[in-house]
Scaffold this active site. Structure first.
Site, PDB file in Angstrom:
ATOM      1  N   SER A   1     107.715 -78.420 -36.142  1.00 36.62           N
ATOM      2  CA  SER A   1     109.127 -78.153 -35.908  1.00 36.62           C
ATOM      3  C   SER A   1     109.727 -77.376 -37.076  1.00 36.62           C
ATOM      4  CB  SER A   1     109.851 -79.481 -35.668  1.00 36.62           C
ATOM      5  OG  SER A   1     111.178 -79.285 -35.241  1.00 36.62           O
TER       6      SER A   1
ATOM      7  N   HIS B   1     108.327 -75.262 -31.681  1.00 37.29           N
ATOM      8  CA  HIS B   1     108.981 -75.571 -30.410  1.00 37.29           C
ATOM      9  C   HIS B   1     110.441 -75.135 -30.458  1.00 37.29           C
ATOM     10  CE1 HIS B   1     110.633 -79.851 -31.576  1.00 37.29           C
ATOM     11  NE2 HIS B   1     110.859 -78.952 -32.504  1.00 37.29           N
TER      12      HIS B   1
END
Length: 327
Positions: free
Chosen positions: A83, A106
Site C-alpha cells: 500500500s 492497490h
C-alpha cells in the site's frame, strides 16, 4: 511515545526504518520530515521497509521529501512494502528486495459519512490521490499509466522477480526470514506466504542483507540492532491463517450494524467515532442509550401528575356550596 519510524546516524550515512503502519500511534509524518531534513546535505540514506502501509497523505509527503534529498537513497524491502509503503519505496535511487519479500500496490480507500455531495467529494479526492500514486509508480517502473492503474485496481502482490520484471525494483537479494509483524487480513489478495508469516512467532532478530556475491553489505552490526517486530495483532486459533474474505465480510457487516444503530437512535454523527474505536455492538448500544438519556428530560415525583390533586374538592361539594351561597 512509540513511533512507526526510526532515523539514526551511522558512519557511512543514515539509516531510516519504517517497520510499522505509517501514521500509527498518533505520530504523523511531520516528525519524520523534520528529522530527515536535519541530516547533513548529501547524506546517503539506507531506507528499510517492513510495513503494511497506512496514511497515504503521510506517504506522499515522505516520498516527496525523499526525492528532494540530495544524498543517494537505497531502499531495502526487508519483508513487505504494501500500500502506502510501496509508494514510499519508489523514492529510492536503488531498490533492493529479497527473493521472498513482497511489494503490493492497490487503489487508495477512505471512509466518509454524510450527504451525496460528501460521497462525491470523497470519490473525487480518491481519484486525485490515485493519479498521484500512479505517477510515482510510472516514474520508477516506466510502465504505461493504464497498466499501473489496472494493477492497482486488482490489488496486486508482487514477489521480487515479478517486481524486478515490472521495473519496480533494481536488484534481488538473498532471502530473509519473512516477518509480517502486523495484521494483513485487511487485504483481499494477501498471498498465503504473507498470511503464514503473520501467524508465525517472530524471531528476535533479522538476518543481515548480503550483496550479490554473498558478502555482508557492511551493515551487519546495524542489522543486528534492528528492532524485533512485535507479534501480529490478529492470529487465528491453532496458527491457522485467517480467511481474508471472511474477515472483510465481518468488518463490513459490523460497520453496517453500527451505522444502523446510530441511525435508529438519531445519533448518526456518532458512528464514525464508534468505528474508529472498533467498539462492540453492546458498547455502541450503551453509549447511544446514555446519549439519549442526556437529551430526554427525566420525570420526578414532584412533577405534576395527571388527575385531581390531593387537596382538590369533589365536584358535588363544589356545586352544593355554590348553590347555598346563591340561595
Amino acid at each position: 511515545m512509540k513511533s512507526w519510524y526510526t532515523i539514526r546516524a551511522r558512519a557511512s550515512g543514515a539509516e531510516v526504518l519504517i517497520y510499522d503502519e505509517i501514521g500509527a500511534y498518533g505520530v504523523t509524518a511531520k516528525g519524520f520530515l523534520a528529522e530527515l531534513g536535519a541530516l547533513p546535505e548529501g547524506t546517503p540514506v539506507d531506507l528499510r521497509l517492513n510495513s503494511p502501509g497506512g496514511s497515504v497523505f503521510d506517504a506522499v509527503a515522505i516520498y516527496n521529501a525523499l526525492k528532494r534529498h540530495a544524498g543517494d537513497i537505497t531502499v531495502w524491502i526487508d519483508g513487505i512494502a504494501a500500500s502506502a509503503a510501496s509508494y514510499i519505496a519508489m523514492a529510492g535511487d536503488t531498490i533492493v528486495m529479497p527473493e521472498n519479500a513482497f511489494l503490493m500496490i492497490h487503489d487508495p480507500s477512505g471512509l466518509v459519512m454524510g450527504t451525496a455531495e460528501d460521497m462525491r467529494a470523497m470519490a473525487e479526492a480518491l481519484d486525485k490521490v490515485k493519479g498521484s500514486l500512479v505517477s510515482g509508480y510510472v516514474a520508477k517502473s516506466g510502465r504505461p499509466e493504464d497498466e499501473i492503474a489496472l494493477l492497482m485496481a486488482a490489488e496486486t502482490w508482487l514477489d521480487a522477480q515479478e517486481a524486478l520484471d515490472l521495473g519496480f525494483i533494481d536488484r534481488i537479494a538473498a532471502p530473509v526470514k519473512l516477518a509480517a509483524a502486523f495484521d494483513v487480513a485487511r487485504f483481499r489478495n494477501a498471498p498465503p506466504e504473507v498470511l503464514e508469516a503473520a501467524a508465525e512467532p517472530v524471531e528476535p532478530t533479522i538476518a543481515a542483507e548480503t550483496s550479490p556475491e554473498g558478502v555482508p553489505d557492511g551493515n551487519t552490526q546495524a542489522d543486528a540492532m534492528l528492532p524485533a517486530p512485535e507479534p501480529a495483532s490478529s492470529v487465528a486459533d491453532d496458527n491457522a491463517a485467517p480467511d481474508a474474505a471472511i474477515v472483510r465480510a465481518e468488518a463490513i457487516a459490523h460497520a453496517r450494524a453500527v451505522i444502523d444503530l446510530c441511525r435508529l437512535a438519531g445519533q448518526l454523527q456518532m458512528a464514525g467515532h464508534f468505528l474508529e474505536e472498533d467498539a462492540g455492538l453492546d458498547a455502541v448500544r450503551a453509549a447511544l442509550l446514555a446519549a439519549k438519556a442526556q437529551t430526554d428530560p427525566e420525570i420526578f415525583p414532584a412533577h405534576a401528575q395527571p388527575g385531581p390533586g390531593p387537596t382538590a374538592r369533589p365536584w358535588g361539594d363544589v356545586i352544593a356550596r355554590t348553590f347555598r351561597q346563591k340561595g
